[in-house]
Structures are given as C-alpha cells and as structure tokens.
Design an enzyme around this catalytic site. Structure first.
Site, PDB file in Angstrom:
ATOM      1  N   LYS A 228      46.092  53.798  29.871  1.00 44.58           N
ATOM      2  CA  LYS A 228      45.810  54.429  31.155  1.00 44.58           C
ATOM      3  C   LYS A 228      45.307  53.314  32.082  1.00 44.58           C
ATOM      4  CE  LYS A 228      43.701  56.696  34.502  1.00 44.58           C
ATOM      5  NZ  LYS A 228      43.127  55.934  35.624  1.00 44.58           N
ATOM      6  N   GLU A 303      33.526  47.955  27.016  1.00 42.72           N
ATOM      7  CA  GLU A 303      33.177  46.701  27.692  1.00 42.72           C
ATOM      8  C   GLU A 303      32.781  47.104  29.094  1.00 42.72           C
ATOM      9  OE1 GLU A 303      33.145  43.959  30.202  1.00 42.72           O
ATOM     10  OE2 GLU A 303      35.316  43.824  29.903  1.00 42.72           O
ATOM     11  N   CYS A 337      33.569  41.128  35.452  1.00 40.80           N
ATOM     12  CA  CYS A 337      32.361  41.630  34.791  1.00 40.80           C
ATOM     13  C   CYS A 337      31.457  40.514  34.307  1.00 40.80           C
ATOM     14  CB  CYS A 337      32.751  42.539  33.629  1.00 40.80           C
ATOM     15  SG  CYS A 337      33.866  41.760  32.459  1.00 40.80           S
ATOM     16  N   GLU A 434      25.314  44.949  39.855  1.00 37.53           N
ATOM     17  CA  GLU A 434      26.490  44.099  39.979  1.00 37.53           C
ATOM     18  C   GLU A 434      27.084  44.220  41.379  1.00 37.53           C
ATOM     19  OE1 GLU A 434      29.822  43.239  36.499  1.00 37.53           O
ATOM     20  OE2 GLU A 434      29.301  45.285  37.029  1.00 37.53           O
TER      21      GLU A 434
END
Length: 534
Positions: A228, A303, A337, A434
């Site tokens: 996906k 993750e 990330c 972040e």
C-alpha cells in the site's frame, strides 16, 4: 481505525492533494517571463510520454498479476510537487479491492513458499538486474512524483535495488538449528518458516527504497505481499511491481493497492489471512496499527518518527562536521526520518560551526529536481510547507534567530529556503517534534553530560549523529544515546547490510541486514522422540 501510508495523516480520496499555486510569492520577473516554467512543463510532458512508452508509467493497481481499476471507477490525481501539474490518475481503492488482493496473496503463498530458496533467489536477482537496468527511468519517475533532485532520486534507485540484491543472497541462508538434547532418545530441531501474507504500508519520501526494504526480505523467505504505497507517490511502486512481474515473480506474490488509506488499512488489519504488518510512517499511525493488529495477533514491525540529534563536540573536525550535518539535515529537503532535527553544538566551537555551516547551506541550489545542479527540491505538499512555517514561527517567537533563509522560496508553491536558526532552545517546538523540512536549528551545550541529556530528552529513538575526534568519547556517547542508529563522524549511514530501526517510540523491529529477514519468519520447534529403537 484510521491509517496513513506517510508521515501525513490519512485522509479520504476526495481530500487528497489539497494544493494551490503560490503565485503571489513569485517575483515580478517570473510573472512576466513564463518561458522557464513552460520549458519545465514541456520537459515533464515529454518525460511522461517516454515513461509511458517504456511501460513503466502504470496507472492501474496490481492484483493477482492483473492491472485493474477501482471497482467503482474512482481515481486519485498524482501531481508533480514542483509544478502542481497532474502526471496521471490512479485508482482510488478501498476494502473490496484490498480483500481481493489479500485473497490473491494468500492463494499465491503456498506455491511461492514451497519453491526452493535458490529459485526465489534467482527471481529476486533478476528483479534487481531489471531495477538497475531501468535506473534512469525509475529515478525520473521518483523526481516527477516526489520532487527530490534527479541525482538523489537515482541514488535512491541504487540504494533500493541493493536491498533486493542483498536479500536474494540471504534467501539461501535462512538456517535453522539442531539443539543438543538432554534425553538420549530425542532429537531437537528448530525450523524457520515464512510468516505468510504481509501487508506493507510505505511512505512518500522514499517511494522505491521503503518498498524494497520490506518486500525483498518478505519474498526471500517465501512470504507474499500486498503493498500500500502513499497516495502522493504510487507510480514508483507500480513501476517496481511491473519489473517484479518481468522478473518472473508469480502473479499474486506482489500486489499493489492504493486509495482510501483508512479502508485499505482496516481491511489489512481485519483479515486473519494477513499475518504481518510492516509500516513506515508517523508514530501516531504506528500506534493505531499496533492496536488494530492486536485483534488477530499479527506480527508487526514499525519504522516511525524520529527527532535525531547531531552532536558536534569542540574537538570535532569542522569540515567533517559541516559536511556530515549538511547531508544528515538537507537530504530530500529535510524530509527523511533520520534527518538531523537538532544540531547540538558545544559552546567552544558554536560560532565557528554556525558560520561555516551557514555558508555551506547558502550554496544549496533550490529548484525543480530535473534542473542541473539542484540540491533541494520542493516539499511534498502545502501541509508540509505550513508545518515548516509554523515550527519556524514558534522558534522565532521564543527567541531564536534566523542566520539564513526562514521563509518560502521565491519559486513559490511548496519550495522553502534552506534555513539555519541559532539560539534554539530545547523547549521550542522545533526541538520537540520532527520538522520534516529544510530547517536546521542550532542548540548550544557546555558538557558531554549535558549533550547526552539533551539528545535523549525525547520519546523518539531512531537516529543520532556524533562528531568528535576523541575515540573514547565516540564509544562513550554512542553507548549512552538512546537510539537505534548512531553515525560517528558521518551523516549518511543507511545501507542494506546494516540493521535499520529505532527504539522507544520510533518503532519495533529492524529492516535490512541479516537481522531484517527474521522479521518475516516464524520459529518452529520439532521434537523427534523414540530415536534409540531399531
């Protein structure tokens, strides 16, 4: 249960791609002189035509080896983030199509898992060869739908393909064990077997590598997969799937569905035939996946988000530190990330580093990823741009200073100036969360203990970076940092041969390396009794 395939929250098809041109931010010379934008548009149209003719620009989903549209005919427009132009439309799918993909994957699992490791290895190696052979086209496709500079996109193709090569070799090294038995008449064995059907949910920032890093080990050990991809970048996933078919990976072993994130995610979570979920994306969505997977007790690997510190000690080599921090911060416009989210600099070198780093950042060329010499492309969408702006504004309102940038780029749309902020404090939003954009906040520290405390003061634990010429310190600080990955005097540390993953709220499990294949295996203990008779 809501679900997203990227670090942007999930949304329905009709809400995808809320965008608009920032024409009021363009300088007058651009408004009066459109030939450059026309040239970029024309080049993109020519590229799209070439990709279509190559067979790699697919606009249908893949289920059971067949290219299909959404059952209700709904579509999603895929945009070029640099221009806002529509590249193509892809199916906007939901639970029905996903359930069919699950059935297809489940049916294919028995035959694929029963093939010898050598057979699976050969197919994966052929897939790797095709990915490398089409490196240029795949790189162009990534730049077209994701925006990163072409050289960086082609680097991603090589990086992503390397996972397929690595796991093609590891397919033949899934070893079990013979355990010395405490009883003379018994023999104890441990088998490793594939977990089964895998749902792989991937983000937009690395549209190829985040797929191959999951699908490579899954296929290597005999699992089958439903991919996906992000609605922002589905085209790279479809191109990779086309090459997988060309490599002889059988129909149903690799499926690709896209569309309504919530419906697709809920179908994957609800199905007892799906035995594993692997996800790269936001921590918030990862937590929802953990909760959803509990209903059928699926294996899960996550993750998730990061808040990477980059610690520069007084004894660091300035040139090495600047180069390393630059790569760790500004790759993919800061949309990774493992980006250095906080650059924590010791006070004795702070001013010198800030000056040298700002000069290096000033040399980064911003523009369309297809333009020569461009080092930074656009942000993925307006939501990402607004997030960056809000983080910068919060920092400035609390005392931070702009050394460089700090605003939207004159190119308009979602381009943002490479930015360096000084006098940043730990309580500012940009230090806590972040930013996922091209903003480098510089924080100051006095002692090693203070640097470690600042670095660990977060729920995230994915990547961290240290710059020092003191070997003892490099070991000491690495061991004290609460992170799954640590780069010492290096800002680009990802590789297929080393484990990638975080601790704390940055996730579960590891991808890449010999450890990555274990995420797709189950252990089975076998006891052979009465072995002393005739």
């Amino acid at each position: 249960m809501t679900l997203a395939s990227s670090r942007t929250a999930g949304r329905s098809c009709r809400l995808l791609r809320a965008r608009g041109a920032f024409s009021h931010h363009l300088p007058s010379m651009h408004a009066a002189s459109p030939p450059l934008s026309r040239q970029i548009s024309m080049d993109a149209q020519n590229l799209t035509a070439r990709l279509k003719s190559s067979g790699l620009l697919r606009s249908q989903a893949l289920i059971g080896g067949k290219w299909i549209d959404a059952y209700d005919g709904k579509t999603i427009k895929v945009h070029n983030p640099a221009t806002g132009e529509v590249i193509t439309e892809v199916p906007c799918m939901g639970s029905k199509e996903t359930n069919d993909a699950i059935s297809s994957s489940y049916d294919a699992f028995y035959s694929w898992s029963k093939r010898t490791a050598a057979e699976r290895s050969r197919h994966l190696r052929k897939w790797y060869d095709l990915l490398i052979a089409h490196r240029e086209e795949l790189g162009q496709l990534i730049t077209l739908e994701q925006g990163k500079p072409l050289t960086e996109a082609m680097g991603e193709v090589t990086y992503g393909a390397n996972f397929i090569e690595f796991f093609s070799e590891e397919a033949k090294r899934v070893y079990g064990d013979i355990i010395p038995s405490p009883l003379a008449d018994r023999r104890l064995l441990v088998l490793k077997q594939p977990v089964g059907v895998v749902g792989a949910i991937t983000p937009w920032n690395f549209p190829l590598a985040m797929i191959t890093r999951k699908v490579g080990p899954a296929l290597a050990c005999g699992c089958t997969v439903i991919i996906k991809p992000s609605e922002f970048t589905p085209l790279t996933a479809l191109a990779a799937a086309e090459l997988a078919l060309q490599a002889g990976i059988p129909p149903g072993a690799v499926n690709v569905v896209m569309g309504n994130a919530s419906d697709i995610g809920d179908a994957l979570l609800a199905s007892p035939q799906v035995r594993k979920i692997t996800f790269t994306g936001s921590t918030a969505v990862g937590k929802k996946l953990m909760a959803g997977a509990s209903a059928t007790v699926k294996k899960i690997s996550l993750e998730l988000g990061g808040n990477a510190p980059c610690i520069v000690f007084d004894d660091a080599d300035i040139d090495v530190a600047v180069k390393g921090a630059l790569g760790a911060k500004f790759r993919n416009s800061g949309q990774t990330c493992v980006c250095a989210n906080r650059i924590i600099v010791q006070e004795g070198i702070y001013e010198k580093f800030a000056d040298a780093f700002s000069k290096a950042v000033q040399n980064l060329k911003v523009g369309d990823g297809f333009s020569e010499g461009v080092a930074q492309g656009p942000l993925i969408n307006e939501a990402a741009l607004h997030k960056v702006e809000s983080f910068v504004q919060d920092a400035l309102s609390k005392g931070a200073k702009v050394l460089l940038g700090g605003k939207r780029h004159s190119l308009g749309r979602t381009f943002y100036e490479p930015t360096v902020l000084s006098d940043v404090k730990s309580e500012m939003l940009i230090s806590r969360e972040e930013v996922f954009g091209p903003v480098a906040p510089l924080l100051r520290f006095k002692t090693e203990e203070e640097a470690i405390r600042m670095a660990n003061d977060t729920n995230a634990g994915l990547a961290a970076y240290i710059f020092t010429n003191n070997v003892q310190r490099s070991w000491r600080v690495t061991e004290a940092l609460e992170y799954g990955l640590v780069g010492v005097n290096e800002g680009l540390i990802s590789t297929e041969v080393a484990p990638f993953g975080g601790i704390k709220q940055s996730g579960l499990g590891r991808e890449g390396s010999k450890y990555g294949i274990d995420e797709y295996l189950e252990l089975k203990y076998m006891c052979l009794g009465n072995m002393t008779g005739n």
